[in-house]
Design a protein around this motif. Structure first.
Motif, short mmCIF file in Angstrom:
data_model
loop_
_atom_site.label_atom_id
_atom_site.label_comp_id
_atom_site.label_asym_id
_atom_site.label_seq_id
_atom_site.Cartn_x
_atom_site.Cartn_y
_atom_site.Cartn_z
N ASN A 36 -43.98 59.91 53.02
CA ASN A 36 -44.49 58.61 53.42
C ASN A 36 -43.32 57.70 53.76
O ASN A 36 -43.04 56.73 53.05
CB ASN A 36 -45.35 58.03 52.29
N GLU A 37 -42.63 58.01 54.83
CA GLU A 37 -41.44 57.25 55.22
C GLU A 37 -41.80 55.79 55.50
O GLU A 37 -42.79 55.50 56.15
CB GLU A 37 -40.81 57.86 56.47
N ASN A 38 -41.00 54.89 54.92
CA ASN A 38 -41.22 53.44 55.04
C ASN A 38 -42.56 53.01 54.47
O ASN A 38 -43.15 52.03 54.90
CB ASN A 38 -41.10 52.98 56.50
N GLY A 39 -43.02 53.76 53.45
CA GLY A 39 -44.22 53.35 52.73
C GLY A 39 -43.91 52.18 51.81
O GLY A 39 -42.77 51.71 51.71
N PHE A 44 -40.87 48.33 48.62
CA PHE A 44 -40.79 47.54 47.40
C PHE A 44 -39.45 47.78 46.69
O PHE A 44 -38.78 46.85 46.23
CB PHE A 44 -41.97 47.89 46.50
N GLN A 45 -39.05 49.04 46.61
CA GLN A 45 -37.78 49.37 45.97
C GLN A 45 -36.60 48.71 46.68
O GLN A 45 -35.72 48.12 46.05
CB GLN A 45 -37.60 50.90 45.93
N MET A 223 -37.31 68.07 30.22
CA MET A 223 -38.63 67.52 29.92
C MET A 223 -38.81 66.17 30.60
O MET A 223 -37.98 65.27 30.47
CB MET A 223 -38.77 67.35 28.41
N THR A 224 -39.87 66.04 31.35
CA THR A 224 -40.15 64.79 32.04
C THR A 224 -41.65 64.63 32.21
O THR A 224 -42.42 65.53 31.90
CB THR A 224 -39.43 64.73 33.40
N LEU A 225 -42.06 63.50 32.69
CA LEU A 225 -43.46 63.22 32.97
C LEU A 225 -43.54 62.55 34.33
O LEU A 225 -42.53 62.27 34.97
CB LEU A 225 -44.04 62.30 31.88
N ASN A 226 -44.74 62.25 34.76
CA ASN A 226 -44.93 61.58 36.05
C ASN A 226 -44.85 60.08 35.83
O ASN A 226 -45.79 59.46 35.32
CB ASN A 226 -46.29 61.97 36.64
N TRP A 227 -43.73 59.48 36.22
CA TRP A 227 -43.51 58.05 36.00
C TRP A 227 -43.82 57.22 37.25
O TRP A 227 -43.67 56.01 37.25
CB TRP A 227 -42.05 57.79 35.63
N ARG A 228 -44.23 57.86 38.36
CA ARG A 228 -44.25 57.21 39.66
C ARG A 228 -45.24 56.05 39.77
O ARG A 228 -46.27 56.01 39.11
CB ARG A 228 -44.60 58.22 40.77
N MET A 229 -44.94 55.14 40.71
CA MET A 229 -45.86 54.09 41.14
C MET A 229 -46.57 54.56 42.41
O MET A 229 -46.01 55.31 43.21
CB MET A 229 -45.09 52.80 41.42
N ASN A 230 -47.83 54.11 42.60
CA ASN A 230 -48.55 54.48 43.82
C ASN A 230 -48.41 53.40 44.89
O ASN A 230 -47.88 52.31 44.64
CB ASN A 230 -50.03 54.74 43.50
N GLU A 231 -48.87 53.71 46.08
CA GLU A 231 -48.70 52.82 47.23
C GLU A 231 -49.47 51.50 47.10
O GLU A 231 -48.97 50.45 47.50
CB GLU A 231 -49.15 53.53 48.51
N MET A 232 -50.67 51.55 46.52
CA MET A 232 -51.45 50.31 46.40
C MET A 232 -50.78 49.32 45.46
O MET A 232 -50.69 48.13 45.75
CB MET A 232 -52.87 50.62 45.91
N THR A 233 -50.27 49.83 44.34
CA THR A 233 -49.57 48.97 43.39
C THR A 233 -48.32 48.38 44.04
O THR A 233 -48.02 47.20 43.88
CB THR A 233 -49.20 49.76 42.13
N ALA A 234 -47.59 49.22 44.75
CA ALA A 234 -46.36 48.77 45.41
C ALA A 234 -46.66 47.71 46.48
O ALA A 234 -45.88 46.78 46.68
CB ALA A 234 -45.62 49.94 46.02
N ALA A 235 -47.78 47.85 47.18
CA ALA A 235 -48.15 46.87 48.20
C ALA A 235 -48.37 45.49 47.57
O ALA A 235 -47.88 44.47 48.08
CB ALA A 235 -49.41 47.33 48.93
#
Length: 397
Positions: A36-39, A44-45, A223-235
């Motif tokens: 998702n380039e330039n998403g 936001f980042q 060991m890790t988990l899914n920490w990601r933010m989604n596009e709607m939250t970032a918008a």
């Protein structure tokens, strides 16, 4: 009952900018960061990097996950100690998540933030990291804390959950240590409902967090988990970031000033000290009760608060976090394996008991606070006027 949704729309100006960005997400048809380039996560980042001056940022699902992730990459292992401050306990919880031992440094009596001298006094051979909180919009003495961490080769994590816009000597908090964490939960100056941003100030570490330790279709390197933010939250986050300074200056700083003005000249309510190097942002108003030193009755002041409907909160947590049963018992996962038993005690024999942090133990019940986040300027003015009136009543005897 207060309509917090109405307050949020008014104070944070939730509206067309957020809807415009959300429509773009739906039109693009891509709701995650992948391919998702330039998403919006990427946008936001980058905008947050520019806002704070951080080298890199990673958008995260919430603040606690971001703190836990910071601990996971700090180099601290099970049984190692991580020094935290003892007003809020979120840093300590993040340490416990990885079976590290939270060790508590005391705070300064006038700023309520970590005392650098107490931090240094608590460092042992088993200390691996420090989590410092920029409490209620006021930076801790982060230059001194960062220097201590550098001297002792400690990984520094800044909890900036309350402190977007806060600076020390003009430099934004979250950029002094290895990692900073900014929370966007509902009760923060910039809110996406939930969400967070990690500021990473080492390019190699940022690359590893984004790639080596990422949660993907194959087993991660650790060991890790899914920490990601989604596009709607970032918008929503990007739209809020574009106007957050105006929100802080136009509302939160002004309501904070109203309460600071209300207690001016009062000998028995001590204002919070703001060091000259610090730029504070409105989040919570806080002062400390000193009435017992002037022969005044704390109970009477609390009753005035109730009778006049002022809206003050007394004592915050009443006790320091290390006095909570959760920390003292040590069985944090409920599986019968307390962290203060072997093999953890081979590295640390640190125990929790009253007297660990004398300043916070004296300070905690004296704290008098007001949460400003959902407080309109009209309501803040009403409460501040009533507080000033209650002070006059107390002074008259």
């Amino acid at each position: 009952m207060k309509d917090y949704g109405l307050f949020a729309r008014e104070l944070r100006s939730l509206g067309e900018p957020e809807m415009t960005y959300l429509r773009e997400v739906f039109e693009r048809g891509k709701m995650s960061i992948f391919f998702n380039e330039n998403g919006f996560v990427e946008r936001f980042q980058k905008a947050f990097e520019k806002y704070t001056g951080a080298k890199r940022t990673l958008a995260r699902c919430n603040g606690m996950c971001a703190l836990a992730e910071a601990v996971s990459v700090s180099g601290a292992k099970a049984g190692n100690e991580i020094i935290c401050d003892p007003v809020v306990h979120f840093g300590a919880l993040a340490a416990l998540y990885w079976n590290c031992i939270p060790r508590f440094a005391d705070v300064e009596a006038d700023t309520y933030c970590m005392d650098p001298a107490s931090l240094e006094a608590n460092i042992t051979d088993n200390t691996k990291a420090v989590i410092v909180t920029h409490l209620w919009g006021l930076p801790a003495r982060i230059d001194a804390i960062a220097e201590i961490c550098k001297k002792h080769n400690l990984f520094l994590i800044e909890d900036c959950a309350h402190a977007i816009g806060a600076r020390w000597n003009g430099k934004h908090v979250g950029t002094f240590g290895e990692i900073g964490m900014f929370s966007f939960q509902e009760f923060k100056q910039l809110s996406t409902g939930d969400g967070a941003m990690s500021t990473i100030n080492n390019e190699e570490l940022a690359w590893k967090m984004e790639n080596v330790w990422r949660f993907s279709g194959e087993s991660p390197a650790m060991m890790t988990l899914n920490w990601r933010m989604n596009e709607m939250t970032a918008a929503v986050g990007l739209a809020q970031l574009e106007k957050v300074d105006g929100i802080i200056r136009g509302t939160y700083n002004k309501t904070l000033q109203m309460f600071q003005d209300a207690i001016k000249g009062c000998k028995w309510l001590s204002p919070r000290v703001v060091p000259h190097e610090a730029t504070q942002v409105g989040y919570w108003f806080a002062c400390t009760w000193q009435g017992d030193k002037y022969g005044l009755d704390y109970g009477r002041f609390k009753k005035l608060n109730d009778d006049m409907n002022i809206g003050l909160r007394f004592g915050f947590n009443q006790t320091a976090p290390y006095e909570f049963d959760f920390f003292k018992k040590g069985d944090i996962y409920g599986n019968g394996v307390p962290y203060h038993t072997p093999p953890f005690t081979q590295l640390s024999n640190y125990t929790y008991h009253r007297g660990l942090c004398p300043v916070i133990e004296d300070l905690m019940p004296r704290l008098v606070t007001v949460n400003l986040i959902f407080l309109s300027k009209d309501e803040a003015s009403r409460q501040a006027d009533l507080l000033h009136e209650a002070i006059s009543i107390m002074n008259r005897g």
